[in-house]
Design an enzyme around this catalytic site. Structure first.
Site, PDB file in Angstrom:
ATOM      1  N   LYS A 220       0.864  -1.187   0.000  1.00 36.31           N
ATOM      2  CA  LYS A 220       0.000   0.000   0.000  1.00 36.31           C
ATOM      3  C   LYS A 220       0.895   1.229   0.000  1.00 36.31           C
ATOM      4  O   LYS A 220       1.414   1.655   1.028  1.00 36.31           O
ATOM      5  CB  LYS A 220      -0.917   0.050   1.228  1.00 36.31           C
ATOM      6  CG  LYS A 220      -2.034   1.066   1.015  1.00 36.31           C
ATOM      7  CD  LYS A 220      -2.440   1.833   2.254  1.00 36.31           C
ATOM      8  CE  LYS A 220      -1.635   3.052   2.522  1.00 36.31           C
ATOM      9  NZ  LYS A 220      -1.710   4.149   1.545  1.00 36.31           N
ATOM     10  N   CYS A 329      13.389  10.841   7.125  1.00 34.52           N
ATOM     11  CA  CYS A 329      13.386  10.478   8.544  1.00 34.52           C
ATOM     12  C   CYS A 329      14.777  10.591   9.157  1.00 34.52           C
ATOM     13  O   CYS A 329      14.914  10.630  10.374  1.00 34.52           O
ATOM     14  CB  CYS A 329      12.878   9.052   8.681  1.00 34.52           C
ATOM     15  SG  CYS A 329      13.776   7.936   7.607  1.00 34.52           S
ATOM     16  N   GLU A 426      10.010  16.215  14.673  1.00 32.34           N
ATOM     17  CA  GLU A 426      10.512  16.304  13.289  1.00 32.34           C
ATOM     18  C   GLU A 426       9.870  17.480  12.577  1.00 32.34           C
ATOM     19  O   GLU A 426       8.638  17.548  12.509  1.00 32.34           O
ATOM     20  CB  GLU A 426      10.024  15.069  12.529  1.00 32.34           C
ATOM     21  CG  GLU A 426      10.927  13.915  12.456  1.00 32.34           C
ATOM     22  CD  GLU A 426      10.293  12.804  11.606  1.00 32.34           C
ATOM     23  OE1 GLU A 426       9.081  12.545  11.718  1.00 32.34           O
ATOM     24  OE2 GLU A 426      11.031  12.185  10.845  1.00 32.34           O
TER      25      GLU A 426
END
Ligand code: NAP
Length: 524
Positions: A220, A329, A426
């Site tokens: 997905k 990330c 973040e």
């Protein structure tokens, strides 16, 4: 389509009926940049842009005919509409993956290896087209996108080789009439859920080891970047990977996620994305006790010590901070600079940041593309405002770019403190927060003072310090005097709330294998 409608839909994409979408002409908007428009129409007419899901080796529409728009973040225009699928299609994809697992897992490792190798070759042969497709839907500069194709393909090449090295063990038995063996077997059907920031590599990092082990997969991809995933699936069939081994469904994330979690046939969930969604999936996987791998968010510290080589530190920090416009990330999220080098570093760094060209990824020389969508842009703006309101200083940038859309000026913020959002979470954008520290102990304390534990960097010329600090950092990856450390041959993954498991390297195979102990008794 009115710009307002475009903006609204980009903020909250929803499935549309086919009839609604017919009125949204593909590639027709006059404002789409010439480059992007001609690339899109070429990729479309050559069949490289796929718009249906991929189940059991067949291209299929959503069962209710719904579609969803895919946007070019650099122009805001619709590239195309793709099938907006849900639970029913996912269940069929799982069935197809399960049926194929029965035969794919029985092939010899050499046979699976040859298919993977062919897939690698085809991806590399189509590197330019895949790169263009990625720039179109994700916005990263074309060179960077083609770099991701090479990087993503490297996992397929590596695991084509690793497929042949799934060794078991013979264990010296505790009783004389017994012989003990350990064999490794594929876990079964894998559900792989991936984000938009690396539309190809986050898929190949999962799918290549899974296939190498004998597993089959239901992928997905993010609804924001499904086109690269679909193109890669088409190449997998051309490579001879059998129908049903690789399936792609996209659309309603929660419906697809629920179907994957509920199915007892899915034995493994591998996810890359936010920590919030990762936690939900981990909880959901408990119901059927699936194996889980999670590659979640980071909050990477990048520590510049007084004894660093300034040029190396500048180059490395630029590389880790501004890759993919700060949307990775492992991007440096907090740049900790020791007080003796702080002024010198911040001046040189700001100058380098200011010189970066921002724009459409198809334009020559562009180093920074757009931020993925409006909500991501708002997050960046709110983090910068929060820092300013608490006393931080904008050294460069600090606002939306004059190009409009979701372009944001590459930004350096000085005097950032631990309590500011920029240091706690973040930012996922082109904003570099600088924090001053005095001692090595203080730097380690600040670096570890977070729930995240993915990547950390340090710049120092002291070998003793580099070893000492590496040991003290609570992170899964540590870069010393280097800003880009990810490679298919080394393990990638986080500690603490940055995740579970590792991708890449020999360790990446274990995530898709069961260990089976076999005891042969009465041998005397
Ligand atoms: P996200 O919102 O968590 O989405 C990631 C994937 O999960 C997408 O495919 C998304 O689908 C899907 N998803 C969302 N809700 C779901 C649900 N309830 N059930 C099942 N699937 C669901 O993350 P993102 O914003 O795309 O990606 C950015 C995040 O990924 C950052 O935190 C970044 O640090 C992290 N990341 C981590 C790594 C790593 O290796 N550790 C690498 C890259 C990125 P839709 O997009 O279709 O909604």
């Amino acid at each position: 389509m009115s710009p307002l409608l475009t903006q609204l839909q980009r903020s909250s994409p929803t499935c549309l009926s086919s009839a609604t979408c017919i009125s949204v002409a593909i590639f027709s908007h006059h404002q789409m940049s010439t480059n992007a428009r001609s690339v899109a129409s070429r990729l479309s007419s050559s069949g490289f842009i796929r718009t249906q899901g991929f189940i059991g080796g067949k291209w299929v529409d959503a069962y209710d005919g719904k579609t969803i728009e895919v946007y070019n973040p650099a122009t805001g225009e619709v590239i195309t509409n793709v099938a907006c699928m849900g639970g029913r299609e996912t269940k069929d994809a799982i069935t197809s993956a399960h049926n194929t697992f029965l035969s794919w897992s029985k092939l010899t490792a050499a046979e699976r290896s040859r298919c993977l190798r062919k897939w690698f070759d085809l991806i590399m042969a189509n590197k330019e087209e895949l790169g263009q497709l990625m720039t179109l839907e994700q916005g990263k500069p074309l060179d960077e996108a083609m770099g991701e194709v090479t990087y993503g393909a490297s996992y397929i090449e590596f695991y084509a080789e690793e497929a042949k090295r799934v060794y078991g063990d013979i264990i010296p038995a505790a009783l004389p009439d017994r012989r003990l063996f350990v064999m490794k077997q594929p876990v079964g059907v894998v559900g792989a859920i991936t984000p938009w920031n690396f539309p190809l590599a986050m898929i190949t990092r999962k799918v290549a080891p899974a296939l190498a082990c004998g597993c089959t997969v239901v992928i997905k991809p993010s609804e924001l970047t499904p086109l690269t995933a679909l193109a890669a699936a088409e190449l997998s069939i051309q490579a001879g990977i059998p129908p049903g081994a690789v399936n792609v469904v996209m659309g309603s994330a929660s419906d697809i996620g629920e179907a994957l979690l509920a199915s007892p046939q899915v034995r493994k969930i591998t996810f890359t994305g936010s920590t919030t969604v990762g936690k939900k999936l981990m909880a959901g996987a408990a119901e059927t006790v699936k194996k889980v791998s999670l590659e979640l968010g980071g909050n990477a510290p990048c520590i510049i010590f007084d004894d660093a080589d300034l040029d190396v530190a500048l180059k490395g920090t630029m590389a880790t901070k501004f890759r993919n416009s700060g949307q990775t990330c492992v991007c440096a999220n907090r740049i900790l600079v020791q007080e003796g080098i702080y002024d010198k570093f911040s001046i040189a760094f700001s100058k380098a940041v200011e010189s970066m060209k921002v724009g459409d990824g198809f334009v020559e020389g562009v180093a920074q593309g757009p931020i993925i969508n409006d909500s991501a842009l708002h997050k960046v703006e709110s983090f910068v405002q929060d820092a300013i309101s608490k006393g931080a200083k904008v050294l460069i940038g600090g606002k939306r770019h004059s190009l409009g859309m979701t372009f944001y000026e590459p930004t350096v913020i000085g005097d950032v403190k631990s309590e500011m959002l920029l240091a706690r979470e973040e930012v996922f954008g082109p904003v570099a927060p600088l924090m001053k520290f005095k001692t090595e102990e203080e730097a380690i304390h600040i670096a570890n003072d977070t729930n995240a534990g993915l990547a950390a960097y340090m710049f120092t010329t002291s070998i003793k310090r580099s070893w000492r600090v590496s040991e003290a950092l609570e992170y899964g990856l540590v870069g010393i005097n280097e800003g880009q450390i990810s490679t298919e041959v080394a393990p990638f993954g986080g500690m603490k709330q940055s995740g579970l498991g590792r991708e890449g390297s020999k360790y990446g195979m274990d995530e898709y294998l069961e260990i089976k102990y076999v005891c042969l008794g009465n041998m005397s």
